[in-house]
Scaffold this motif. Structure first.
Motif: not given
Length: 457
Positions: A177, A169, A162, A166, A179-180, A229-230
């Motif tokens: 993620r 959901d 995704t 952060a 972002s991670d 993503t997503d």
């Protein structure tokens, strides 16, 4: 174990209480549309049939409850004689009902005829992937060092990664993620000059030539790439999915790094490139559940490619379908040669009702935790996924919480395949394919009526 039936009022009250709890918990869903529509899905693990139907008090140890009897085929035929000819089914119904424990065929109506399975084809993909991958295994997405200051985003085939910020959901629970990945890169003081996307895990066309032109981009399908993503959405909130989800994912990584203007392109990671960051998907069992609950085509095609990789075949539409067929054949289920994708989105997919019922008997009767996760991940009648708003009216409420099944809808085709407990608690596998219908809602109502009769045997 034999189970008693709760009074209708009590069963309805229990379902309403459980449903209210689910809403309060904020369960999310996804959907499959077009005349390719399966309805919004909750991604919550559904309750067991016993939780909704109720069970008798345990018998004393010295007086075990005898096993429930196998329904007589003649009794099943009589019970279905009226509903199997309902006008809503159109001009043809293909069906099979099988006792899970013994394999006895209790009802056969043209069951060996290859036909369009629609999204019930996802049952084949689900069983195959959990036969070759541990249910707890995960899919990694990596960033490695490129050349000339570039970083390379290397896809492992996770469709649920995704790009949601952060703490927020995305469309899928427990997703890895972006972002991670960005946070790991910042901690390593990586300052890239550009982002390269390595999609080389997959081969062949990113859009199936067997799909209709309107399928991609749409709100139910995207191009199938090893990096996305997503579920193929360029942004987590997008309704329409992307025809270039790999490049969209690279742009999302640039955005997460705080450098949205970084150039992006496709390419290959250098051999033995230095690893910089890694994130992992939810376990395969959860990915399968999300695919089945929401009838998610993009997850399905990604999981079919995971089967191909495990079978050392090309990770393509053709390779994925061939790998799924090969794995199921080894498990004792002959899916035929007509499956051409992993999702059932192709109009020319051909699978028989007997094959669908065979897969359901395989997973429902299996002692392997991975395969059993297919049945436990299915939508539950009147409760979750694409069955959340079915089996909730009239006599069909009888089957609420008792039927677990995968739905399927294409233009002119409505399907339902899963398991059902009859009155005595006997577990039956069934597959119903109405492939010459005129009105989707009428066909669904008629299919639900058949499943309800099975619950009432």
């Amino acid at each position: 174990m034999s189970r008693s039936r709760l009074p209708t009022a009590a069963r309805l009250l229990l379902i309403m209480v459980l449903a209210a709890a689910a809403v309060a918990a904020g369960f999310a869903g996804s959907y499959f549309v077009r005349q390719r529509i399966d309805k919004p899905a909750a991604t919550t693990p559904p309750p067991t049939p016993a939780a909704l139907r109720g069970a008798t008090s345990p018998a004393p140890a010295e007086s075990p409850v005898p096993p429930a009897p196998v329904p007589a085929p003649a009794a099943v035929a009589e019970a279905l004689s009226g509903v199997a000819g309902a006008g809503g089914l159109g001009s043809r119904l293909l069906a099979e009902v099988v006792d899970v424990q013994t394999g006895t065929v209790l009802y056969d109506r043209g069951a060996t005829t290859p036909t369009t399975p629609a999204s019930t084809a996802k049952l084949l993909t689900a069983a195959a992937v959990l036969a070759v991958r541990p249910p707890t295994a995960r899919i990694a997405t990596r960033v490695v060092e490129g050349t000339g200051g570039a970083i390379v985003l290397v896809g492992g085939g996770d469709p649920t990664l995704t790009a949601a910020p952060a703490g927020k959901d995305g469309p899928y629970r427990d997703a890895a993620r972006m972002s991670d990945l960005a946070a790991q890169l910042r901690r390593a003081h990586v300052q890239p000059t550009k982002i390269v996307v390595d999609d080389s895990l997959y081969s062949g066309p990113a859009i199936s030539p067997a799909w209709a032109p309107e399928d991609v981009p749409s709100d139910y399908a995207s191009a199938i790439t090893a990096v996305m993503t997503d579920g193929g959405r360029a942004d987590p909130a997008d309704a329409i999915r992307s025809s270039l989800p790999d490049l969209a994912a690279a742009h999302q990584l640039a955005k997460a790094l705080g450098r949205p203007q970084l150039p992006v392109s496709t390419g290959l990671a250098p051999v033995r490139a230095r690893p910089l960051a890694t994130v992992s998907s939810a376990p395969f069992a959860r990915l399968v559940e999300q695919m089945l609950q929401g009838s998610d085509n993009v997850i399905a095609e990604s999981l079919a490619r995971q089967v191909a990789v495990a079978e050392n075949r090309p990770a393509s539409f053709t390779g994925g379908a061939a790998a799924v067929r090969a794995v199921l054949s080894r498990l004792g289920v002959d899916p035929g040669a007509g499956l051409v994708d992993g999702s059932g989105l192709a109009d020319r997919d051909r699978v028989s009702a007997a094959s669908l019922a065979g897969v359901m008997r395989l997973v429902a009767g299996s002692a392997q935790p991975g395969l059993h996760a297919v049945e436990s991940g299915l939508p539950v009648a009147g409760w979750s996924g694409t069955l959340a708003d079915r089996f909730v009216k009239g006599s069909q409420r009888l089957a609420a919480g008792v039927v677990r099944a995968k739905t399927g809808t294409l233009t002119g085709v409505s399907t339902l395949a899963g398991t059902v407990h009859d009155r005595s608690g006997r577990l039956l596998a069934f597959a119903l394919v109405a492939d010459r219908t005129h009105a989707t809602l009428d066909a669904e109502t008629a299919l639900d009526a058949i499943a309800t009769r099975l619950a009432d045997l």
